[in-house]
Design an enzyme around this catalytic site. Sequence first.
Site, PDB file in Angstrom:
ATOM      1  N   TYR A 142      -6.071  -1.579  -0.491  1.00  0.00           N
ATOM      2  CA  TYR A 142      -5.870  -2.158   0.845  1.00  0.00           C
ATOM      3  C   TYR A 142      -6.736  -3.398   1.062  1.00  0.00           C
ATOM      4  O   TYR A 142      -6.501  -4.167   1.979  1.00  0.00           O
ATOM      5  CB  TYR A 142      -6.155  -1.130   1.948  1.00  0.00           C
ATOM      6  N   LYS A 193      -5.506   8.772 -10.779  1.00  0.00           N
ATOM      7  CA  LYS A 193      -4.465   8.749 -11.815  1.00  0.00           C
ATOM      8  C   LYS A 193      -5.022   8.028 -13.044  1.00  0.00           C
ATOM      9  O   LYS A 193      -4.628   6.902 -13.362  1.00  0.00           O
ATOM     10  CB  LYS A 193      -3.187   8.083 -11.278  1.00  0.00           C
ATOM     11  N   ASP A 226      -0.669  12.790  -8.105  1.00  0.00           N
ATOM     12  CA  ASP A 226       0.707  13.259  -7.846  1.00  0.00           C
ATOM     13  C   ASP A 226       0.781  14.784  -7.928  1.00  0.00           C
ATOM     14  O   ASP A 226       1.418  15.443  -7.094  1.00  0.00           O
ATOM     15  CB  ASP A 226       1.719  12.589  -8.794  1.00  0.00           C
ATOM     16  N   ASP A 250      -4.883   8.160   1.856  1.00  0.00           N
ATOM     17  CA  ASP A 250      -4.008   7.906   2.996  1.00  0.00           C
ATOM     18  C   ASP A 250      -2.819   8.872   2.935  1.00  0.00           C
ATOM     19  O   ASP A 250      -2.458   9.532   3.920  1.00  0.00           O
ATOM     20  CB  ASP A 250      -3.536   6.447   2.915  1.00  0.00           C
ATOM     21  N   ASP A 254      -2.188  12.780   4.932  1.00  0.00           N
ATOM     22  CA  ASP A 254      -1.037  12.994   5.811  1.00  0.00           C
ATOM     23  C   ASP A 254      -0.244  14.235   5.382  1.00  0.00           C
ATOM     24  O   ASP A 254       0.303  14.950   6.220  1.00  0.00           O
ATOM     25  CB  ASP A 254      -0.124  11.764   5.839  1.00  0.00           C
TER      26      ASP A 254
END
Length: 369
Positions: A142, A193, A226, A250, A254
């Site tokens: 970001y 990852k 993942d 992020d 959620d």
Amino acid sequence: MTSYKLLLLPGDGIGPEVMAQVEVVLAVLSEAGLAKFEIERDLVGGCAIDAHGVPLTDAALARADAADAILLGAVGGPKWAGVRYEIRAEAGLLRLRKDLGLFANLRPAICYPALADASALKRDLVEGLDIMIVRELTGGVYFGEPKEITVLPDGSKRAVDTQVYTTAEIERIAHVAFDLARKRSGRVASAEKHNVMKSGVLWKEVVTRVHGEHYPDIALEHVLADNCAMQLVRKPKQFDVLVTDNLFGDVLSDVAAMLTGSLGMLPSASLGAVDAKGSRKALYEPVHGSAPDIAGRDLANPIAMIGSLAMALRYSFGLGEAADLVEAAITDTLAAGARTGDIAGAGAKPIGTTAMGEAVTASLRSRLR
Ligand code: NAD
């Protein structure tokens, strides 16, 4: 009695409505002699654009810098959808996070027994769930440079975001996660990852080293981000503290949010580094946004905002007892059946924002008796 400097930034949409309920809870805590607060208020987001042409003034930032803790409601909404990217409502919040160095975002995902049926998952998978997601907040994709869209010779475009982490950035977030785990169940899962990203390779390497050097008493597990998303919906209670980068955090937070039933239930804390005096900059806010679809109609659930105050009491003011009381008042209120629309489920008659705030306050008062 120590007096704590608290800056309230209600922001936009439902922000002011849920913040009003926090003010009621603060008044009860003060009346009971549990704490003394010096409260200041200022603007952030769209309301600041309307008043000053920018989403956060330098004066508001200076106030935030001087406060012991900041409570923020929410920013943004369709009214400000057309403003320049640099001064969009969300930029006010990003500036607060960046300029105050709030690199550690703590997002608890707790499933209250009374709300287990509001979750998208089956009751036995989520009942008693208590995960703490620790998300790195000021680095990664970001903020990494270059971040641009360029036009190629053939007229098509090329967009670049840069995922970048340094050793120091990973070390400090790892310390936050391991320190929290010591106060909880002693388990940390680190998600990245490393199989496809260099930043993941470094993340795993640094977290492993910090663990080995400082936290041999903590159990550390590495999980691919993942797979972590899958595990969160397959068997969420396997996790306790989950540490991850800005982007994965992020998304994963959620996912964890929906396990608990509603965005309206989830508080968060964003913490800076500990300074020489042992204190740290901190901003507390609900995970939800400004919810323009329900704003101004007394429909918003104020529990995430009140829970954010409880986190401020615990992490910024060292008032663990007062934090326990506020959290217990929320549990009591839910157990007694009070529900706003977002958590009402079939058959329950929902109450409004103000009534929910009053119900929590009444529970708090009876615990204080
Ligand atoms: P949102 O979180 O505002 O709303 C998503 C859905 O959840 C909506 O249906 C809303 O009604 C519901 N909801 C959210 N909070 C609730 C509460 N307390 N009680 C009951 N229901 C609640 O997300 P969005 O709709 O994607 O975004 C709306 C605006 O908020 C956008 O401008 C977005 O940029 C902004 N936003 C701000 C923040 C922040 O301030 N930290 C975070 C997310 C989104």
